[in-house]
Write an enzyme that holds these catalytic residues in place. Structure first.
Site, short mmCIF file in Angstrom:
data_model
loop_
_atom_site.label_atom_id
_atom_site.label_comp_id
_atom_site.label_asym_id
_atom_site.label_seq_id
_atom_site.Cartn_x
_atom_site.Cartn_y
_atom_site.Cartn_z
N ASP A 169 9.55 50.55 41.24
CA ASP A 169 10.89 51.21 41.65
C ASP A 169 10.79 51.99 42.99
OD1 ASP A 169 11.63 50.50 39.35
OD2 ASP A 169 11.19 52.39 38.26
N ASP A 208 12.55 45.51 41.25
CA ASP A 208 12.85 46.20 39.76
C ASP A 208 14.06 47.06 40.26
OD1 ASP A 208 12.84 47.05 37.09
OD2 ASP A 208 10.97 48.01 37.22
N ASP A 212 14.96 54.97 38.77
CA ASP A 212 14.95 54.97 37.34
C ASP A 212 14.54 56.65 37.01
OD1 ASP A 212 15.48 52.58 37.14
OD2 ASP A 212 13.92 51.98 36.10
N ARG A 264 23.97 48.55 36.65
CA ARG A 264 23.36 49.63 36.62
C ARG A 264 23.60 50.61 37.40
NH1 ARG A 264 17.43 47.45 34.19
NH2 ARG A 264 18.22 46.11 32.58
#
Length: 390
Positions: A169, A208, A212, A264
């Protein structure tokens, strides 16, 4: 006065900036504002209080890693300039294989750190920031190019037709507390998804997430950032089976610009997530990053939304913006007040069929601006180059 610390091997000299009074305003010592989760639990101060010897200016990955190592968990301020790239010739060159990438790509921060870019053009490329089991970290004013996994793994059981899964990430926050991520830009460019190959009939996805938050992390504020040109952007809670996350994952998203993000933004499991005054801009027919949904209401999510502005071409209803991308039997709760979709009321309560039993209220005072003013405010303030760093 300037001190030069000589390093061996690939590490170049680390220049130390001293605490002389700046000629003009300097935002380096700002702490997390009180209107978000990072302002709780004693607040998030990063490297505030660092000595002059623990205040660095660096412009290479080797210098950055040396500064982190030199101070450990002691308060430190690390100012970045230029392009920080672990794959430069003096640091080993391009990644040779998956093991080499895993070793060199992940820049692991330590507690009590302010990491901040100087000017509007500081870049972090071919790298990801990892915050694992630490606390009190501020990350600001960086242009983060979302890393590209050189060895995605094919999973034939992911979805109905299988998928390529990648690691790494832009920022990964795991089991960490009191984190403020502010005034950054996250992007796939220049390696956008239209440049990726297809294998097994699916896009061989190398990206990715942009950012997060998972594994029991708490007291996180994500503010004034621009997230652009990315598919799966922010995952809050990594798995339905990680039930230990319930009661944690306290995150605020405010005043961010989500530009051509497919999904997302964020997707939430378990977390107590507050989403206010963000501007979502997209197109359901975008050739590379078509909009699928923005806010994902996953298993036991507890989401409070206020006064967000959604401008998405081709979207017509709340269900285009707010979705449960997982199992219908494992949903969460969400409320909204004052958000707009293409200038009209989002009407989450009337048009989206989710429980409103979020079971909490923000423990801090926030006064969201009207959604009608959010677009211009966010465009004026989100991203890099909006704060002063000397």
């Amino acid at each position: 006065m300037t001190t030069r610390i000589n390093m061996t091997g690939a590490a170049l000299a680390v220049l130390v900036a001293f605490a002389a009074a700046p000629a003009h305003a300097d935002d380096t010592l700002q702490t997390a504002p009180s209107n978000g989760w990072a302002g709780q639990n004693g607040g998030t101060k990063g490297g505030a209080g660092a000595s002059s010897a623990a205040t660095y200016k660096v412009n290479s990955a080797a210098q950055l890693l040396a500064a982190i190592k030199a101070q450990g968990d002691k308060p430190k301020i690390i100012k970045l300039y230029g392009t920080i790239d672990p794959t430069t010739a003096d640091n080993g060159g391009p990644y040779k294989d998956a093991a080499d990438q895993k070793t060199r790509l992940q820049i692991r921060l330590t507690s009590n750190t302010t990491l901040i870019g100087m000017g509007s053009d500081t870049k972090l490329v071919n790298a990801g920031l990892v915050l694992n089991g630490i606390q009190n970290v501020i990350i600001r004013n960086l242009n983060i190019v979302n890393p590209c996994d050189i060895n995605p793994i094919w999973d034939p059981e992911d979805g109905s037709a299988g998928n390529w899964n990648s690691e790494y990430d832009g920022i990964n926050i795991s089991n960490s507390k009191n984190i403020w991520v502010d005034h950054n830009v996250f992007t796939d460019a220049p390696k956008t998804d239209d440049q990726l190959p297809t294998a097994n009939g699916r896009l061989k996805q190398c990206h990715d997430a942009a950012l997060d938050v998972k594994n029991g992390s708490d007291f996180v504020t994500v503010s004034n950032n621009r997230f652009e040109l990315h598919q799966k952007n922010n995952l809050i809670g990594s798995s339905d089976s990680t039930t230990s996350d319930d009661g944690h994952l306290t995150v605020t998203f405010n005043n961010n610009h989500f530009l051509h993000i497919s999904e997302r933004a964020p997707r939430v499991r378990f977390g107590k997530v507050h989403i206010f005054n963000n501007y979502f801009e997209g197109n359901r027919a975008h050739k590379v990053y078509p909009h699928k949904y923005s806010v994902g209401v996953g298993y036991k999510a507890k989401i409070i939304m206020q006064n967000n502005a959604f401008e998405v071409a081709g979207a017509s209803s709340c269900t285009d913006m707010v979705n449960n991308p997982g199992s219908a039997s494992k949903s969460g709760a969400i409320t909204d007040a004052g958000s707009l979709l293409n200038g009209a009321a989002l009407n989450l309560a009337g048009k989206c069929s989710f429980s409103s039993a979020v079971g909490w209220t923000p423990p801090y005072s926030a006064s969201p601006a009207a959604a009608s003013s959010v677009k211009q405010s966010v465009l004026n303030n989100a991203g890099t180059g909006k704060i002063s760093v000397n």
